[in-house]
Design an enzyme around this catalytic site. Sequence first.
Site, PDB file in Angstrom:
ATOM      1  N   ASP A  67       0.852  -1.376  -0.019  1.00 44.05           N
ATOM      2  CA  ASP A  67       0.131  -0.057   0.159  1.00 44.05           C
ATOM      3  C   ASP A  67       0.955   1.206  -0.065  1.00 44.05           C
ATOM      4  O   ASP A  67       2.009   1.139   0.303  1.00 44.05           O
ATOM      5  CB  ASP A  67      -0.895  -0.038   0.996  1.00 44.05           C
ATOM      6  N   ASN A 131      -7.792  -2.330  14.635  1.00 46.96           N
ATOM      7  CA  ASN A 131      -9.254  -2.595  13.996  1.00 46.96           C
ATOM      8  C   ASN A 131      -9.444  -3.923  13.038  1.00 46.96           C
ATOM      9  O   ASN A 131     -10.197  -4.109  12.167  1.00 46.96           O
ATOM     10  CB  ASN A 131      -9.800  -1.435  13.286  1.00 46.96           C
ATOM     11  N   HIS A 133      -7.509  -4.516  10.397  1.00 48.19           N
ATOM     12  CA  HIS A 133      -7.208  -4.151   8.955  1.00 48.19           C
ATOM     13  C   HIS A 133      -5.953  -5.024   8.177  1.00 48.19           C
ATOM     14  O   HIS A 133      -5.083  -5.187   9.331  1.00 48.19           O
ATOM     15  CB  HIS A 133      -7.223  -2.895   8.610  1.00 48.19           C
TER      16      HIS A 133
HETATM   17  C1  F6R Z   1       1.001  -1.234   6.213  1.00 49.34           C
HETATM   18  C2  F6R Z   1       0.158  -2.261   6.412  1.00 49.34           C
HETATM   19  C3  F6R Z   1      -0.700  -1.894   7.754  1.00 49.34           C
HETATM   20  C4  F6R Z   1       0.079  -2.221   8.870  1.00 49.34           C
HETATM   21  C5  F6R Z   1      -0.932  -2.299  10.080  1.00 49.34           C
HETATM   22  C6  F6R Z   1      -0.342  -2.203  11.444  1.00 49.34           C
HETATM   23  O1  F6R Z   1       1.767  -1.388   4.986  1.00 49.34           O
HETATM   24  O2  F6R Z   1       0.353  -3.310   5.952  1.00 49.34           O
HETATM   25  O3  F6R Z   1      -1.812  -2.927   7.455  1.00 49.34           O
HETATM   26  O4  F6R Z   1       0.570  -3.449   8.877  1.00 49.34           O
HETATM   27  O5  F6R Z   1      -1.542  -0.872  10.133  1.00 49.34           O
HETATM   28  O6  F6R Z   1       0.947  -1.382  11.595  1.00 49.34           O
HETATM   29  P1  F6R Z   1       1.880  -1.242  12.704  1.00 49.34           P
HETATM   30  O7  F6R Z   1       2.772  -2.459  12.646  1.00 49.34           O
HETATM   31  O8  F6R Z   1       2.526  -0.045  12.721  1.00 49.34           O
HETATM   32  O9  F6R Z   1       0.857  -1.797  14.115  1.00 49.34           O
END
Ligand code: F6R
Length: 239
Positions: A67, A131, A133
């Site tokens: 992303d 959440n 995602h």
């Molecule tokens: C970004 C991505 C997101 C992160 C998620 C967790 O490329 O894939 O899904 O993996 O937001 O982020 P952290 O590791 O910062 O808690």
Amino acid sequence: MRIILSKSTEDAVDTVTTIVLDKLTSHPSLVLGLATGRTMEPVYEELVSKINKNSVKTDEAFFFMLDEYIGIDENHPSSFKSYIKKRLMLPLNLLESQFAFPPTNLAGEVYEELIKQIGGIDLQLLGIGVNGHIGFNEPGSSIHSRTRIVDLTDETKNANQSHFGQEKMPNKALSMGIASIMDGKELLMLVTGKSKANTVKYLLNHHDDESCPATFLKSHPHFTLVLDPEAASKISLNI
Ligand code: F6R
């Protein structure tokens, strides 16, 4: 789904990097999908060190980013391109031509086509948002979603605002969809820290639940979930 419970965060990072290293060693033209975020920072640091220590070839590998934010320059210090340049591309002397970045100025179909042309993603690294995602597929994302522009939720913006300091964080991103991620031949998710303990509990207790997009991954035939003790602190597994 395979779940790996680790003794420590370091152990969890070691598990993930060992899996990637083994794949890269046996398959130098590996197509690796890359996630960003805080969870992945120690993964890239250790991967670089293991690759160098073991003199593993990386010049035939290819990398797809999961992303990217929309509305900031690609060279912005908080862009995902800058993140991966700093942590993987420059330390390993990889060429920019070995990477594909979501084309934030174009339609997502262009990215989907590129993934198809290269023969698909062999191994997709993933983190998870509090959440649920994955990539930036926020709650409500369809299992059929493909690379597209997405609106970031307030929760995600709050979690990532600190990367932008006083500057307002972007509202949108281009993200591979859930169907695009599910096309990956193997999926490898790392979850660390107690802030994700409830998310992990929800993930393990629900299936195909749009309110927690990561639950869709459980029907993938090769999905490995690596947990550190804090992330696993609210689950009980009968082994
Ligand atoms: C970004 C991505 C997101 C992160 C998620 C967790 O490329 O894939 O899904 O993996 O937001 O982020 P952290 O590791 O910062 O808690």
